[in-house]
Write a protein that holds these residues in place. Sequence first.
Motif, PDB file in Angstrom:
ATOM      1  N   ALA A   1       0.843  -1.207   0.000  1.00  0.00           N
ATOM      2  CA  ALA A   1       0.000   0.000   0.000  1.00  0.00           C
ATOM      3  C   ALA A   1       0.874   1.252   0.000  1.00  0.00           C
ATOM      4  CB  ALA A   1      -0.921  -0.011   1.214  1.00  0.00           C
ATOM      5  N   ALA A   2       1.965   1.229   0.771  1.00  0.00           N
ATOM      6  CA  ALA A   2       2.870   2.378   0.826  1.00  0.00           C
ATOM      7  C   ALA A   2       3.508   2.619  -0.539  1.00  0.00           C
ATOM      8  CB  ALA A   2       3.947   2.141   1.877  1.00  0.00           C
ATOM      9  N   LEU A   3       3.926   1.562  -1.200  1.00  0.00           N
ATOM     10  CA  LEU A   3       4.504   1.681  -2.536  1.00  0.00           C
ATOM     11  C   LEU A   3       3.478   2.245  -3.521  1.00  0.00           C
ATOM     12  CD1 LEU A   3       6.461  -1.686  -2.523  1.00  0.00           C
ATOM     13  CD2 LEU A   3       7.514   0.553  -2.916  1.00  0.00           C
ATOM     14  N   GLY A   4       2.243   1.770  -3.379  1.00  0.00           N
ATOM     15  CA  GLY A   4       1.173   2.274  -4.249  1.00  0.00           C
ATOM     16  C   GLY A   4       0.952   3.776  -4.063  1.00  0.00           C
ATOM     17  N   ARG A   5       0.960   4.226  -2.802  1.00  0.00           N
ATOM     18  CA  ARG A   5       0.773   5.660  -2.528  1.00  0.00           C
ATOM     19  C   ARG A   5       1.940   6.474  -3.109  1.00  0.00           C
ATOM     20  NH1 ARG A   5      -0.193   3.557   2.663  1.00  0.00           N
ATOM     21  NH2 ARG A   5      -2.426   3.275   3.049  1.00  0.00           N
ATOM     22  N   ALA A   6       3.151   5.911  -2.940  1.00  0.00           N
ATOM     23  CA  ALA A   6       4.338   6.614  -3.428  1.00  0.00           C
ATOM     24  C   ALA A   6       4.316   6.749  -4.947  1.00  0.00           C
ATOM     25  CB  ALA A   6       5.601   5.888  -2.976  1.00  0.00           C
ATOM     26  N   VAL A   7       3.889   5.708  -5.648  1.00  0.00           N
ATOM     27  CA  VAL A   7       3.790   5.763  -7.114  1.00  0.00           C
ATOM     28  C   VAL A   7       2.712   6.760  -7.532  1.00  0.00           C
ATOM     29  CG1 VAL A   7       3.155   4.439  -9.172  1.00  0.00           C
ATOM     30  CG2 VAL A   7       4.701   3.431  -7.466  1.00  0.00           C
ATOM     31  N   ALA A   8       1.556   6.697  -6.830  1.00  0.00           N
ATOM     32  CA  ALA A   8       0.458   7.610  -7.162  1.00  0.00           C
ATOM     33  C   ALA A   8       0.855   9.071  -6.951  1.00  0.00           C
ATOM     34  CB  ALA A   8      -0.763   7.279  -6.303  1.00  0.00           C
ATOM     35  N   ALA A   9       1.717   9.312  -5.975  1.00  0.00           N
ATOM     36  CA  ALA A   9       2.153  10.681  -5.682  1.00  0.00           C
ATOM     37  C   ALA A   9       3.329  11.114  -6.543  1.00  0.00           C
ATOM     38  CB  ALA A   9       2.528  10.800  -4.206  1.00  0.00           C
ATOM     39  N   GLY A  10       3.810  10.212  -7.389  1.00  0.00           N
ATOM     40  CA  GLY A  10       4.932  10.526  -8.260  1.00  0.00           C
ATOM     41  C   GLY A  10       6.278  10.464  -7.555  1.00  0.00           C
ATOM     42  N   GLU A  11       6.306   9.914  -6.342  1.00  0.00           N
ATOM     43  CA  GLU A  11       7.572   9.822  -5.608  1.00  0.00           C
ATOM     44  C   GLU A  11       8.414   8.651  -6.086  1.00  0.00           C
ATOM     45  OE1 GLU A  11       7.083  10.365  -1.246  1.00  0.00           O
ATOM     46  OE2 GLU A  11       4.968  10.721  -1.733  1.00  0.00           O
ATOM     47  N   LEU A  12       7.768   7.641  -6.642  1.00  0.00           N
ATOM     48  CA  LEU A  12       8.445   6.483  -7.197  1.00  0.00           C
ATOM     49  C   LEU A  12       7.897   6.229  -8.592  1.00  0.00           C
ATOM     50  CD1 LEU A  12       8.492   3.963  -4.176  1.00  0.00           C
ATOM     51  CD2 LEU A  12      10.451   5.226  -5.110  1.00  0.00           C
ATOM     52  N   PRO A  13       8.722   5.744  -9.515  1.00  0.00           N
ATOM     53  CA  PRO A  13       8.229   5.458 -10.870  1.00  0.00           C
ATOM     54  C   PRO A  13       7.278   4.269 -10.888  1.00  0.00           C
ATOM     55  CG  PRO A  13      10.480   4.688 -10.620  1.00  0.00           C
ATOM     56  CD  PRO A  13      10.162   5.461  -9.373  1.00  0.00           C
ATOM     57  N   ALA A  14       6.423   4.234 -11.872  1.00  0.00           N
ATOM     58  CA  ALA A  14       5.437   3.143 -11.995  1.00  0.00           C
ATOM     59  C   ALA A  14       6.093   1.939 -12.652  1.00  0.00           C
ATOM     60  CB  ALA A  14       4.236   3.617 -12.804  1.00  0.00           C
ATOM     61  N   GLU A  15       6.989   1.323 -11.905  1.00  0.00           N
ATOM     62  CA  GLU A  15       7.690   0.119 -12.372  1.00  0.00           C
ATOM     63  C   GLU A  15       7.240  -1.085 -11.539  1.00  0.00           C
ATOM     64  OE1 GLU A  15       9.708  -0.156 -14.919  1.00  0.00           O
ATOM     65  OE2 GLU A  15       9.712   1.983 -15.404  1.00  0.00           O
ATOM     66  N   PRO A  16       7.267  -2.292 -12.146  1.00  0.00           N
ATOM     67  CA  PRO A  16       6.894  -3.481 -11.366  1.00  0.00           C
ATOM     68  C   PRO A  16       7.790  -3.634 -10.142  1.00  0.00           C
ATOM     69  CG  PRO A  16       7.072  -3.998 -13.701  1.00  0.00           C
ATOM     70  CD  PRO A  16       7.626  -2.617 -13.537  1.00  0.00           C
ATOM     71  N   MET A  17       7.190  -3.959  -9.016  1.00  0.00           N
ATOM     72  CA  MET A  17       7.939  -4.121  -7.761  1.00  0.00           C
ATOM     73  C   MET A  17       8.577  -5.497  -7.732  1.00  0.00           C
ATOM     74  SD  MET A  17       8.825  -2.877  -4.869  1.00  0.00           S
ATOM     75  CE  MET A  17       9.704  -3.604  -3.478  1.00  0.00           C
ATOM     76  N   PRO A  18       9.907  -5.592  -7.606  1.00  0.00           N
ATOM     77  CA  PRO A  18      10.553  -6.917  -7.497  1.00  0.00           C
ATOM     78  C   PRO A  18      10.110  -7.632  -6.220  1.00  0.00           C
ATOM     79  CG  PRO A  18      12.161  -5.182  -7.949  1.00  0.00           C
ATOM     80  CD  PRO A  18      10.893  -4.500  -7.574  1.00  0.00           C
ATOM     81  N   ALA A  19      10.245  -8.951  -6.208  1.00  0.00           N
ATOM     82  CA  ALA A  19       9.901  -9.724  -5.013  1.00  0.00           C
ATOM     83  C   ALA A  19      10.817  -9.332  -3.857  1.00  0.00           C
ATOM     84  CB  ALA A  19      10.033 -11.217  -5.293  1.00  0.00           C
ATOM     85  N   PHE A  20      10.230  -9.171  -2.678  1.00  0.00           N
ATOM     86  CA  PHE A  20      11.027  -8.811  -1.506  1.00  0.00           C
ATOM     87  C   PHE A  20      10.705  -9.775  -0.363  1.00  0.00           C
ATOM     88  CE2 PHE A  20       7.134  -6.259  -1.497  1.00  0.00           C
ATOM     89  CZ  PHE A  20       6.623  -6.489  -0.225  1.00  0.00           C
ATOM     90  N   THR A  21      11.565  -9.776   0.638  1.00  0.00           N
ATOM     91  CA  THR A  21      11.368 -10.688   1.765  1.00  0.00           C
ATOM     92  C   THR A  21      10.993  -9.915   3.028  1.00  0.00           C
ATOM     93  OG1 THR A  21      13.702 -10.604   2.384  1.00  0.00           O
ATOM     94  CG2 THR A  21      13.037 -12.346   0.859  1.00  0.00           C
TER      95      THR A  21
END
Length: 562
Positions: free
Chosen positions: A18-38
Amino acid sequence: MANLIKYAQGELKEILLAALGRAVAAGELPAEPMPAFTIEIPADTTHGDFATNAAMVSARAFKLPPKKIAEIICNNCVLEGTSFERFEIAGPGFINFFLSSAWFAKTLLAVFEEKENYGRTNYGQGKKAMVEFVSANPTGPMHMGNARGGALGDCLASALAFAGYEVTREFYVNDAGNQIEKFANSLSARYLQLYKKDVEFPEDGYQGDDIKERAQEFADIHGESYVNESDEVRKKALVEYALPKNVEKLKADLAKYRINYDVWFFESTLHQSGAVKKVVDILTKNGYTYEKEGALWYKATAFGAEKDDVLIRANGIPTYFAADIAYHYNKFIDRGFDKVINIWGADHHGHVGRLKGAMTAVGIDSDKLDVVLMQLVRLVRGGEVVRMSKRTGKAITLNDLLDDVPVDAARFFFNLREPNSHFDFDLDLAVEESAQNPVYYVQYAHARICSIFKNLGAEGITPRACTPEELKLLSTREEMEVARYIARLPDEVTEAAKNYDPARLTRYCVELATMFHKFYNAHRVKGEDEPLMQARMALCAAVKIVLGNVLGLLKITAPEAM
């Protein structure tokens, strides 16, 4: 069935996405696929209850430094209404999350709600699993390999059942084949020696005193009436008398070891029912047999074996391998087990691939068959390896061991290490009443809690149900450490079942006991404000329940006084 660790882990994943989604929507992060994380539990929980590498793995995709990504993620994290109260960025971009006091309170409440069922999981989804273990030849007493295999197999079966499998414990009685012929010859010779002096004992016969005892018992009943009978008649009568006696002795010795089987399966039934002939016919139909030198062979090399195996000897008698294929066909096809786990000695490792290949050859998914290979154990006393019983001067048997050490110690010690590890069983340590003895140490923790409640009760202080707000008073590092570890039990049970490693449960007990002793040595239970005192009593009660549950799985007593 509560698994608050798994719940929090899933919740944290949603928080991060959800945080990544908000950041992308706000233009803080590019709209790129999120790699798998642990999302992992750190080894040192002072650094956080969970840690994620989400910022680290996405640096290339987002074309930003990991620390900058971590800051953006944290700025967009919403923890309100979740199990988490705060986070921090560590090192080059790891994000550590800290659980709230409410989560710790929920953990204890889950223990009190589920009581003896706390720790159960649905990992097995009700699938039928069989654990076949010990399966000692009924021609003599059980040895140390059987002792380790018994404790391992029985505790594994318990872990599988607690993890949601429908479990059957089975003992395979080898009452056919060469060992029974050797048994018959040995009995016959000992019986005849009671009446004739010139009777030679077979070179490959069983030399044990138990053979002499059975022959004498038979003679006490029948006298010399079988001396002049044919060898075939005499041997048949002796085996029909002695074999059931030996099987009953196996059952009694195993019951003393707290092992009771659901099924005692006799190899002879496979021959009598035509099951052996049936699988040989299936192998032939599927093109995996051929004749050579009057015998029928199985094409084991078709499945990676170094050489082929005889199924039917030239004299028409099936081999043990043919019966073993029929036995496993019976397990999967006739009785419908979804998973079969065999506990074997490490010297049987060469047989694993052969049997799995044979399953494929008769149309069974060989992945349904798993074999746990168990290393041998050495008995040690005073730093020296012990091989012989003081009482008999012969190799130490299961019965000899249980005469020397308590059943609790034997079952616990044999599950201290993974099955495939070599293990030295310290006979001195097993009977020592000190913190150095792991089973004593764990049992003492349980007894200590019982003593706490007994002493408080003598002063008129009784435990009561605590509210979540009161349980939030448990805020010290030692208190939170205990509660956090209690929450790990469902995962430990699942991992023990998944990896066929009940040693995880003994290690869990020792670790929880250590954390409890540490808590109790650092904090008073009595004498605090009443709400905090009750909260600490609740923590003690939760540890008592959890230790009792795990010791119960291991069939080890949880004493109330020591």
